[in-house]
Design an enzyme around this catalytic site. Structure first.
Site, PDB file in Angstrom:
ATOM      1  N   SER A  77      13.832   3.865   3.059  1.00 24.63           N
ATOM      2  CA  SER A  77      13.984   2.934   2.966  1.00 24.63           C
ATOM      3  C   SER A  77      13.424   1.733   4.019  1.00 24.63           C
ATOM      4  CB  SER A  77      16.240   2.815   3.436  1.00 24.63           C
ATOM      5  OG  SER A  77      16.236   3.537   2.085  1.00 24.63           O
TER       6      SER A  77
ATOM      7  N   GLY B 159       8.144   3.627   0.360  1.00 26.47           N
ATOM      8  CA  GLY B 159       8.723   3.662  -0.579  1.00 26.47           C
ATOM      9  C   GLY B 159       8.618   2.571  -1.799  1.00 26.47           C
ATOM     10  N   GLY B 160       9.936   2.645  -2.201  1.00 22.18           N
ATOM     11  CA  GLY B 160      10.367   1.153  -3.506  1.00 22.18           C
ATOM     12  C   GLY B 160       9.810  -0.608  -2.650  1.00 22.18           C
TER      13      GLY B 160
ATOM     14  N   GLU C 255      10.579  14.759  -1.945  1.00 23.57           N
ATOM     15  CA  GLU C 255      10.127  14.577  -3.255  1.00 23.57           C
ATOM     16  C   GLU C 255      10.166  16.330  -4.207  1.00 23.57           C
ATOM     17  OE1 GLU C 255      10.378  10.831  -4.099  1.00 23.57           O
ATOM     18  OE2 GLU C 255      11.896  10.219  -3.266  1.00 23.57           O
TER      19      GLU C 255
ATOM     20  N   GLU D 245      10.878  11.174   7.795  1.00 27.15           N
ATOM     21  CA  GLU D 245      11.841  11.125   6.279  1.00 27.15           C
ATOM     22  C   GLU D 245      12.842  11.312   6.339  1.00 27.15           C
ATOM     23  OE1 GLU D 245       8.911   8.245   3.944  1.00 27.15           O
ATOM     24  OE2 GLU D 245       8.864  10.499   3.408  1.00 27.15           O
TER      25      GLU D 245
ATOM     26  N   GLY E   5      14.723   6.577  -0.175  1.00 25.17           N
ATOM     27  CA  GLY E   5      15.275   5.749  -1.664  1.00 25.17           C
ATOM     28  C   GLY E   5      16.940   5.552  -1.687  1.00 25.17           C
TER      29      GLY E   5
ATOM     30  N   ASN F  58       3.936   4.365  -0.562  1.00 21.99           N
ATOM     31  CA  ASN F  58       4.119   5.454  -1.864  1.00 21.99           C
ATOM     32  C   ASN F  58       5.155   4.904  -2.607  1.00 21.99           C
ATOM     33  OD1 ASN F  58       5.013   7.581  -2.805  1.00 21.99           O
ATOM     34  ND2 ASN F  58       6.402   8.195  -1.589  1.00 21.99           N
ATOM     35  N   TRP F  59       4.091   4.651  -3.525  1.00 18.04           N
ATOM     36  CA  TRP F  59       5.169   4.274  -4.760  1.00 18.04           C
ATOM     37  C   TRP F  59       4.629   4.704  -5.772  1.00 18.04           C
ATOM     38  CZ3 TRP F  59      -0.071   0.875  -7.713  1.00 18.04           C
ATOM     39  CH2 TRP F  59      -0.377   0.153  -7.051  1.00 18.04           C
ATOM     40  N   LYS F  60       5.192   6.322  -5.599  1.00 18.44           N
ATOM     41  CA  LYS F  60       6.108   7.279  -6.025  1.00 18.44           C
ATOM     42  C   LYS F  60       5.046   7.280  -7.966  1.00 18.44           C
ATOM     43  CE  LYS F  60       9.894   7.437  -2.896  1.00 18.44           C
ATOM     44  NZ  LYS F  60      10.300   7.553  -2.843  1.00 18.44           N
TER      45      LYS F  60
ATOM     46  N   HIS G  64       5.791  15.366   0.879  1.00 22.74           N
ATOM     47  CA  HIS G  64       6.927  14.673   0.860  1.00 22.74           C
ATOM     48  C   HIS G  64       8.567  15.254   0.531  1.00 22.74           C
ATOM     49  CE1 HIS G  64       9.352  11.512  -1.707  1.00 22.74           C
ATOM     50  NE2 HIS G  64       8.606  10.833  -0.156  1.00 22.74           N
TER      51      HIS G  64
HETATM   52  C1  PEP Z   1       9.471   7.606   0.850  1.00 22.41           C
HETATM   53  O1  PEP Z   1       9.080   7.796  -0.690  1.00 22.41           O
HETATM   54  O2  PEP Z   1       8.674   7.984   1.256  1.00 22.41           O
HETATM   55  C2  PEP Z   1      10.612   6.389   1.374  1.00 22.41           C
HETATM   56  C3  PEP Z   1      10.236   6.712   1.903  1.00 22.41           C
HETATM   57  O3  PEP Z   1      11.161   5.747  -0.119  1.00 22.41           O
HETATM   58  P1  PEP Z   1      12.010   4.880  -0.149  1.00 22.41           P
HETATM   59  O4  PEP Z   1      11.352   3.225   1.256  1.00 22.41           O
HETATM   60  O5  PEP Z   1      12.003   3.975  -0.855  1.00 22.41           O
HETATM   61  O6  PEP Z   1      13.438   5.515   1.206  1.00 22.41           O
END
Ligand code: PEP
Length: 249
Positions: free
Chosen positions: A212, A233-234, A97, A167, A173, A9-11, A95
């Site tokens: 994470s 994500g990251g 966010e 999640e 994040g 997930n590039w956000k 999600h």
């Molecule tokens: C996400 O955005 O779905 C996520 C899990 O982010 P991260 O891996 O950065 O925690």
């Protein structure tokens, strides 16, 4: 055997030049494997680029959200059908966010989920509790409510062919990962909940963990009985990290 997934997930990250470098690195290393799928959910303006670079490879692509509407006067929205036109496989809905920053309620997420299914895409439905909810002992009631909203609106059969992502909001994040045991507990709860509605859907439903995930913790998370991969994500923005997570699947 359930299908397993690693989905990035590039956000709100990327740019044409940087995307090309990242996607070229990924497609060189991600090889087809039966029952194991790798994908990237890019910002919608880059769907055409993802299609151009990834068509014919083992990497799928998709969006991070869709409109809850199919068409009409909804300035700024893009529909699931539009996402599908770019050869996409996935669309994330719910999600945290989108829920916390853009006001997506359970009902809105259920509408979006329906749009994604109708467009022939694989929904990646996210559920998860905040830290305050976890500390209040509400994890199961929160994730159960979020999942039930989709099932109440559209029936349990709509979960077949989908990917469910647990999640925990406090782990997204933040660098704080749920322990494999903490995650497994919630995954098992979610699978049990689905089994109460339909045993065969529950058996087949891939439930991935997000929060994470990195190369240093992916293998121990993915080793748990009910964890069928990750939503990343990251770490999905760094080829070497993402490829190592994929290798741990
Ligand atoms: C996400 O955005 O779905 C996520 C899990 O982010 P991260 O891996 O950065 O925690």
């Amino acid at each position: 055997m359930r299908n397993r997934f690693v989905i990035g997930n590039w956000k709100l990250n990327g740019g044409l030049a940087a995307n090309a470098v990242l996607l070229d690195a990924l497609k060189a290393k991600v090889l087809a494997a039966p029952g194991r799928y790798c994908g990237v959910c890019v910002p919608a303006p880059y769907l055409a680029q993802a299609q151009a670079l990834l068509a014919g490879t083992s990497l799928g692509w998709g969006s991070q959200d869709v409109s809850r509407f199919e068409t009409g006067a909804y300035t700024g929205d893009f529909s699931a059908g539009m996402v599908a036109e770019f050869g996409s496989k996935y669309a994330i809905v719910g999600h945290s966010e989108r829920r916390s920053l853009f006001g997506d309620t359970d009902a809105v997420v259920a509408q979006k989920y329906d749009q994604v299914r109708k467009a022939g895409l694989t929904p990646v439905l996210c559920v998860g509790e905040t830290l305050a909810e976890r500390e209040a002992g509400e994890t199961e009631s929160v994730v159960g409510r979020q999942l039930k909203a989709v099932v109440d609106a559209h029936g349990v059969a709509v979960l077949s062919g989908a990917v469910l992502a647990y999640e925990p909001v406090w782990a997204i994040g933040t660098g704080k990962t749920a322990t494999p045991e903490q995650a497994q507990q919630v995954h098992a709860y979610l699978r049990g909940l689905v089994a109460g509605w339909d045993q065969s859907v529950a058996k087949q439903l891939p439930i991935v963990y997000g929060g994470s995930v990195k190369k240093s913790n992916a293998a121990e998370l993915f080793a748990m009985a009910d964890i069928d991969g990750g939503l990343i994500g990251g770490a999905s923005l760094v080829a070497e990290e993402f490829l190592a997570i994929w290798a741990a699947l």
